[in-house]
Design a protein around this motif. Structure first.
Motif, PDB file in Angstrom:
ATOM      1  N   TYR A   9      51.900  31.227 -78.362  1.00 44.89           N
ATOM      2  CA  TYR A   9      50.690  30.405 -78.517  1.00 44.89           C
ATOM      3  C   TYR A   9      50.615  29.961 -79.967  1.00 44.89           C
ATOM      4  O   TYR A   9      51.121  30.638 -80.863  1.00 44.89           O
ATOM      5  N   SER A  37      48.205  30.007 -82.022  1.00 43.74           N
ATOM      6  CA  SER A  37      47.496  30.926 -82.909  1.00 43.74           C
ATOM      7  C   SER A  37      48.154  32.307 -82.966  1.00 43.74           C
ATOM      8  O   SER A  37      47.840  33.121 -83.821  1.00 43.74           O
ATOM      9  N   GLY A  69      47.223  42.525 -72.711  1.00 40.15           N
ATOM     10  CA  GLY A  69      47.754  41.735 -73.821  1.00 40.15           C
ATOM     11  C   GLY A  69      49.266  41.703 -73.874  1.00 40.15           C
ATOM     12  O   GLY A  69      49.861  41.185 -74.814  1.00 40.15           O
ATOM     13  N   SER A  70      49.920  42.225 -72.846  1.00 41.02           N
ATOM     14  CA  SER A  70      51.381  42.277 -72.894  1.00 41.02           C
ATOM     15  C   SER A  70      52.039  40.983 -72.386  1.00 41.02           C
ATOM     16  O   SER A  70      53.261  40.846 -72.476  1.00 41.02           O
ATOM     17  N   GLY A  71      51.250  40.070 -71.840  1.00 44.22           N
ATOM     18  CA  GLY A  71      51.816  38.765 -71.464  1.00 44.22           C
ATOM     19  C   GLY A  71      51.908  38.502 -69.974  1.00 44.22           C
ATOM     20  O   GLY A  71      52.525  37.530 -69.553  1.00 44.22           O
ATOM     21  N   LYS A  72      51.236  39.348 -69.159  1.00 45.99           N
ATOM     22  CA  LYS A  72      51.333  39.206 -67.709  1.00 45.99           C
ATOM     23  C   LYS A  72      50.683  37.905 -67.216  1.00 45.99           C
ATOM     24  O   LYS A  72      51.276  37.150 -66.442  1.00 45.99           O
ATOM     25  N   SER A  73      49.461  37.647 -67.685  1.00 45.31           N
ATOM     26  CA  SER A  73      48.774  36.430 -67.251  1.00 45.31           C
ATOM     27  C   SER A  73      49.495  35.182 -67.751  1.00 45.31           C
ATOM     28  O   SER A  73      49.529  34.150 -67.071  1.00 45.31           O
ATOM     29  N   THR A  74      50.069  35.291 -68.930  1.00 41.33           N
ATOM     30  CA  THR A  74      50.846  34.171 -69.467  1.00 41.33           C
ATOM     31  C   THR A  74      51.990  33.821 -68.522  1.00 41.33           C
ATOM     32  O   THR A  74      52.246  32.643 -68.244  1.00 41.33           O
TER      33      THR A  74
END
Ligand SMILES: Nc1ncnc2c1ncn2[C@@H]1O[C@H](COP(=O)(O)OP(=O)(O)O)[C@@H](O)[C@H]1O
Ligand SMILES: [Mg+2]
Lengths: 302, 221
Positions: B11, B13, B39-44
């Motif tokens: 991202y 930011s 916050g490990s990137g799953k939704s990303t």
């Protein structure tokens, strides 16, 4: 677009208006005010124009010629006048006709008093043209042209009543165009705001739609429908009001001021609405479309 | 069916990348858990699969289609092959259960006749046929999630993505949802479930991909 989607979009557009009543109402009211004023000015201007035209038909320039100019030369000059585009009609009045007219006007009932002049027409030099204009605003140009001709002795122009009338009409036109432009800008702004509120209210729904696989068009269509409907309602209402108002006012003036009614010849309501109705509706729908399309383009990126 | 090759995503930011050189292959008909801390990137990863986001590098292939080659105008059509479910259900609050499910079909322009047949079928599959008239507010969390699943499946996608579908549910409801997802998988849909609930993951004995700070650390059947 599929037919199901088409009806769905219209249904959702109506729902948008309903859900967002306050803003929709404000937009419709502003739209209605715009179209009402537009209609009002249009009615005034077209009637004015019509009256100016009627008045113009009676306005003439009178052209007199130098004493040494013979009748044949004067008659040859007619072509020079009629060739000019602003001239509607050119009437030749010979010295004898002029004397006859004068006599009948001033010695009315006592024609014998004028008999002493018969042998020697006192208006011998008064052969002239009466020139009628199709466009009063060109009057000065024509007078300048005529006065520059050698054979012309004098040009009489009717005092500029008609010209003032047409100047006034132009002024009304410009003022109304200015006011209407401002009002339309306000209408576009308000519709844009209304649609924007609708979009933010339905943010979640729009997000879900996009994830499910709705096309840009499908997401946007209800808001475009909303804008068009606001424009349509906002123009239909004032047009109906104007229709009845116009008839009432024309009838009222005809009754109360019948002594000047020969001067104030109003156009029939059908004549006025033949143009005003489609123009008003197109404007309303157009402004609605523009207002919503701008907003949807800016805020509904898929 | 789903293939990520050296996919990274940063991202603007972000200091460290949300996903860092991730390579995963999921075959047709698989059931896969994706686990990892917040916050490990799953939704990303889910967003990349939906083409809500573009990867910074690497290629993603879904149903044989390379995602970066799909034109903007074709994105809606692509998404129709993927059902998706979220932690917060994302139901339309002003519409009842039936309309929430039917909505997915209206969006893609399904004729009314077919909607009337498909929606009740879907609602009975998730066990909510009797509550078709209820508004989301009148349902428990588990029931709301089942409506969301029905909505995700009504267009018969080949793939179902679920981003923490049990995150808002108690244990009993979480189990029911997981069993439902497993049932859907048995009927042929490829399912990818993001979850925190290690108890269920361990008990269900499926393939588990673990991701930590954007990097795949474990991938075991
Ligand atoms: N829109 C965003 N802008 C900037 N950073 C983001 C954005 N979304 C997620 N992140 C960051 O990317 C990392 C991964 O987030 P996410 O994929 O939501 O993790 P998870 O779903 O595993 O909890 C986090 O550090 C988060 O702060
Ligand atoms: Mg997440």
């Amino acid at each position: 677009m599929k037919i199901n989607s088409f009806f769905y979009s219209i249904q959702q557009g109506v729902k948008n208006i309903w859900r967002n009543k306050l803003f929709s109402l404000a937009s419709i009211a502003t739209m209605a005010a715009c179209i009402f004023l537009f209609g009002l000015f249009y009615m005034i201007v077209t009637n004015f124009q019509d009256m100016v035209q009627n008045a113009e038909e009676g306005v003439a320039i009178t052209v007199f010629f130098q004493p040494e100019i013979g009748e044949s030369e004067i008659i040859a000059f007619e072509d020079e006048i009629t060739r000019r585009p602003e001239v509607a009609e050119c009437v030749y009045v010979s010295a004898d006709q002029a004397w006859e007219e004068f006599k009948s006007e001033y010695f009315e009932g006592h024609e014998e008093l004028a008999e002493g002049f018969e042998a020697d027409n006192p208006l011998a030099n008064s052969a002239h043209y009466e020139v009628y204009l199709s466009d009063v605003s060109m009057q000065n140009a024509l007078v300048t042209f005529l006065e520059s001709q050698e054979i012309v002795r004098e040009v009489h122009q009717s005092e500029a009543a008609a010209k003032t009338l047409s100047d006034l009409n132009t002024l009304i036109k410009y003022i109304s165009i200015g006011i209407i432009a401002i009002l339309f800008a306000v209408a576009v702004f308000l519709i844009s705001n209304t649609v924007n509120v609708g979009i933010s209210v339905r943010k979640e729904e729009i997000a879900v739609m996009k994830l499910i696989g709705a096309t840009d068009f499908f997401v946007r269509a209800p808001f475009i429908v909303e804008g068009i409907l606001i424009g349509l309602i906002g123009s239909a209402i004032p047009l109906v009001i104007l229709f009845y108002l116009y008839r009432r006012i024309v009838a009222y003036i005809g009754e109360r001021f019948h002594f000047i009614s020969s001067m104030l010849q109003f156009l029939p309501v059908q004549e006025v609405f033949r143009i005003l109705l489609p123009a008003g509706l197109i404007m309303g729908v157009g402004v609605g479309l523009i207002g919503s399309a701008i907003t949807v383009r800016r805020h509904l990126k898929v | 069916m789903i293939k990520l090759e050296h996919v990274s995503k940063s991202y603007k930011s972000g200091v460290i990348p949300a996903l860092n050189d991730v390579s995963i292959t999921i075959k047709e008909g698989e059931f896969v858990f994706l686990v990892g801390d917040s916050g490990s990137g799953k939704s990303t990863l889910i967003k990349l699969l939906l083409k809500e986001l573009e990867p910074s590098s690497g290629t993603i292939t879904v149903n044989g289609q390379q995602l970066h080659k799909i034109r903007r105008r074709k994105i809606p059509k692509y998404r129709r092959n993927i059902g998706v479910v979220f932690q917060d259900f994302r139901l339309l609050k002003d519409r009842n259960v039936y309309e929430n499910v039917a909505f997915a079909q209206r969006v893609v322009g399904t004729p009314g006749r077919r909607i009337k047949r498909a929606v009740p079928k879907m609602l009975s599959l998730v066990g909510l046929a009797a509550k078709y008239k209820s508004k989301p507010k009148q349902l428990s969390g588990g029931e709301q999630q089942r409506v969301a699943i029905a909505r995700a499946l009504v267009n018969q996608p080949k793939i179902l993505l679920a981003d923490e579908p049990t995150g808002n549910l108690d244990n009993k409801n979480a189990w029911e949802i997981m069993r439902l997802l497993s049932e859907i998988n048995k009927r042929g849909t490829t399912v990818l479930v993001v979850t925190h609930n290690m108890e269920i993951v361990k008990a269900m004995d499926k393939r588990v991909i673990t991701i930590r700070k954007g990097i795949v650390t474990e991938d075991e059947d």
